[in-house]
Design a protein around this motif. Structure first.
Motif, PDB file in Angstrom:
ATOM      1  N   VAL A  73       0.841  -1.205   0.000  1.00 23.28           N
ATOM      2  CA  VAL A  73       0.000   0.000   0.000  1.00 23.28           C
ATOM      3  C   VAL A  73       0.875   1.254   0.000  1.00 23.28           C
ATOM      4  O   VAL A  73       0.624   2.204  -0.755  1.00 23.28           O
ATOM      5  CB  VAL A  73      -0.942   0.000   1.222  1.00 23.28           C
ATOM      6  N   SER A  74       1.915   1.258   0.827  1.00 23.41           N
ATOM      7  CA  SER A  74       2.803   2.420   0.893  1.00 23.41           C
ATOM      8  C   SER A  74       3.545   2.627  -0.422  1.00 23.41           C
ATOM      9  O   SER A  74       3.663   3.757  -0.915  1.00 23.41           O
ATOM     10  CB  SER A  74       3.813   2.250   2.036  1.00 23.41           C
ATOM     11  N   LEU A  75       4.036   1.534  -1.012  1.00 25.46           N
ATOM     12  CA  LEU A  75       4.767   1.652  -2.280  1.00 25.46           C
ATOM     13  C   LEU A  75       3.843   2.097  -3.401  1.00 25.46           C
ATOM     14  O   LEU A  75       4.266   2.823  -4.313  1.00 25.46           O
ATOM     15  CB  LEU A  75       5.427   0.315  -2.627  1.00 25.46           C
ATOM     16  N   TYR A  76       2.590   1.682  -3.353  1.00 20.84           N
ATOM     17  CA  TYR A  76       1.615   2.144  -4.358  1.00 20.84           C
ATOM     18  C   TYR A  76       1.435   3.654  -4.269  1.00 20.84           C
ATOM     19  O   TYR A  76       1.446   4.360  -5.292  1.00 20.84           O
ATOM     20  CB  TYR A  76       0.277   1.441  -4.145  1.00 20.84           C
ATOM     21  N   ARG A  77       1.267   4.169  -3.061  1.00 20.10           N
ATOM     22  CA  ARG A  77       1.102   5.607  -2.877  1.00 20.10           C
ATOM     23  C   ARG A  77       2.345   6.365  -3.320  1.00 20.10           C
ATOM     24  O   ARG A  77       2.257   7.393  -3.997  1.00 20.10           O
ATOM     25  CB  ARG A  77       0.793   5.909  -1.408  1.00 20.10           C
ATOM     26  N   ILE A  78       3.512   5.850  -2.945  1.00 23.54           N
ATOM     27  CA  ILE A  78       4.774   6.491  -3.325  1.00 23.54           C
ATOM     28  C   ILE A  78       4.946   6.469  -4.842  1.00 23.54           C
ATOM     29  O   ILE A  78       5.283   7.484  -5.467  1.00 23.54           O
ATOM     30  CB  ILE A  78       5.953   5.780  -2.644  1.00 23.54           C
ATOM     31  N   GLY A  79       4.718   5.295  -5.444  1.00 25.74           N
ATOM     32  CA  GLY A  79       4.918   5.153  -6.885  1.00 25.74           C
ATOM     33  C   GLY A  79       3.989   6.031  -7.698  1.00 25.74           C
ATOM     34  O   GLY A  79       4.412   6.690  -8.654  1.00 25.74           O
ATOM     35  N   LEU A  80       2.709   6.071  -7.315  1.00 26.42           N
ATOM     36  CA  LEU A  80       1.741   6.880  -8.053  1.00 26.42           C
ATOM     37  C   LEU A  80       2.087   8.363  -7.953  1.00 26.42           C
ATOM     38  O   LEU A  80       2.060   9.087  -8.961  1.00 26.42           O
ATOM     39  CB  LEU A  80       0.330   6.627  -7.505  1.00 26.42           C
ATOM     40  N   ALA A  81       2.435   8.813  -6.751  1.00 27.24           N
ATOM     41  CA  ALA A  81       2.788  10.221  -6.565  1.00 27.24           C
ATOM     42  C   ALA A  81       4.046  10.581  -7.350  1.00 27.24           C
ATOM     43  O   ALA A  81       4.123  11.651  -7.969  1.00 27.24           O
ATOM     44  CB  ALA A  81       2.985  10.519  -5.080  1.00 27.24           C
ATOM     45  N   PHE A  82       5.026   9.678  -7.349  1.00 28.01           N
ATOM     46  CA  PHE A  82       6.283   9.946  -8.051  1.00 28.01           C
ATOM     47  C   PHE A  82       6.073  10.009  -9.559  1.00 28.01           C
ATOM     48  O   PHE A  82       6.618  10.887 -10.240  1.00 28.01           O
ATOM     49  CB  PHE A  82       7.311   8.866  -7.702  1.00 28.01           C
TER      50      PHE A  82
END
Length: 266
Positions: A73-82
């Protein structure tokens, strides 16, 4: 061949120093925790942290979800924002570097919000976008946008004019100058901005998962802190650190593949 051998020996030496430092740190941590100098409530032993890690990963998880779910979940949020920050900030920064008019319009806004603490405007984002993932991704987006934008804009401004003049003299069109001279010249600084942006996004993750979250590594650390579960906190913090190192290492490999000339002079 001689130089390659020297470099290999140096690399092995530095890896050995890093491993020694890590082992020394772990030994010191184990000694402090097991000797009773500090309460386990504040500094759990490495053994306890490892057992908690295994339990969260392969056992009952934390609050009903395994560690991999929280990490995903955290990596999804980070990846999408990046990705969003990259897709918008790179072209916008390059165009603002080209156009002083657009720079005068957009740069003040970016420089205004850039030094603001994320929590200062997170509440506004929650009011606008709700308490779901949208506000969290938006916060991470703003954290990562400014470094990319500023790096791209600065990269354009610092291009050696003689490169453009030579390309024009040889008959290159505006499009050819942009894609074959300007963009390659800007790539090193653009990648520096991207790596910096990813770091800002990652450090803002905990703030993004503070409000109304029920998953994510940052949320797990914050939630565990409320109940003084220091072993869970250490698991989350260590996992975030290791994940950050791996992401940076992958990014470094990609950078070397795309711009192999970086650091080798003009």
């Amino acid at each position: 061949m001689r130089m390659q051998e020297v470099n290999t020996i140096r690399s092995i030496k530095y890896v050995g120093i890093s491993i020694f430092t890590l082992l020394t740190f772990l030994a010191g941590w184990y000694f402090v925790a097991e000797s009773g100098l500090v309460s386990p409530l504040f500094v759990p032993s490495p053994v306890r942290v490892w057992e908690t890690f295994l339990a969260i990963c392969f056992g009952e998880g934390y609050k009903g979800s395994s560690l991999w779910v929280h990490l995903g979940v955290s990596l999804y949020r980070i990846g999408l924002a990046f990705v969003l920050a990259t897709l918008i900030a790179v072209p916008l920064g390059l165009v603002c570097g080209y156009s002083k008019t657009l720079q005068a319009m957009i740069s003040p806004l970016v420089h205004f919000y850039r030094p603001l603490p994320p929590l200062a405007y997170y509440t506004v984002l929650v009011i606008w976008l709700g308490i779901g993932d949208a506000s969290k991704v938006a916060l991470l987006f703003f954290a990562g946008f400014a470094p990319i934008f500023i790096s791209c804009q600065s990269a354009i401004e610092e291009i050696n004019p003689s490169r453009v003049i030579v390309a024009r003299t040889l008959g290159a069109s505006t499009r050819q100058v942009f894609f074959h001279v300007i963009v390659p010249s800007c790539l090193p600084q653009i990648f520096t901005g991207l790596r910096t942006s990813l770091g800002f996004i990652y450090t803002t993750l905990v703030a993004a998962e503070m409000v109304a979250a029920i998953s994510g590594v940052g949320w797990m650390v914050l939630d565990a802190s409320k109940f003084l579960q220091s072993d869970v906190m250490f698991v989350g913090i260590i996992l975030m650190g290791i994940t950050g190192l791996l992401i940076d290492a992958v990014f470094n490999i990609i950078e070397k593949k795309i711009i192999p000339w970086k650091g080798r002079g003009e």
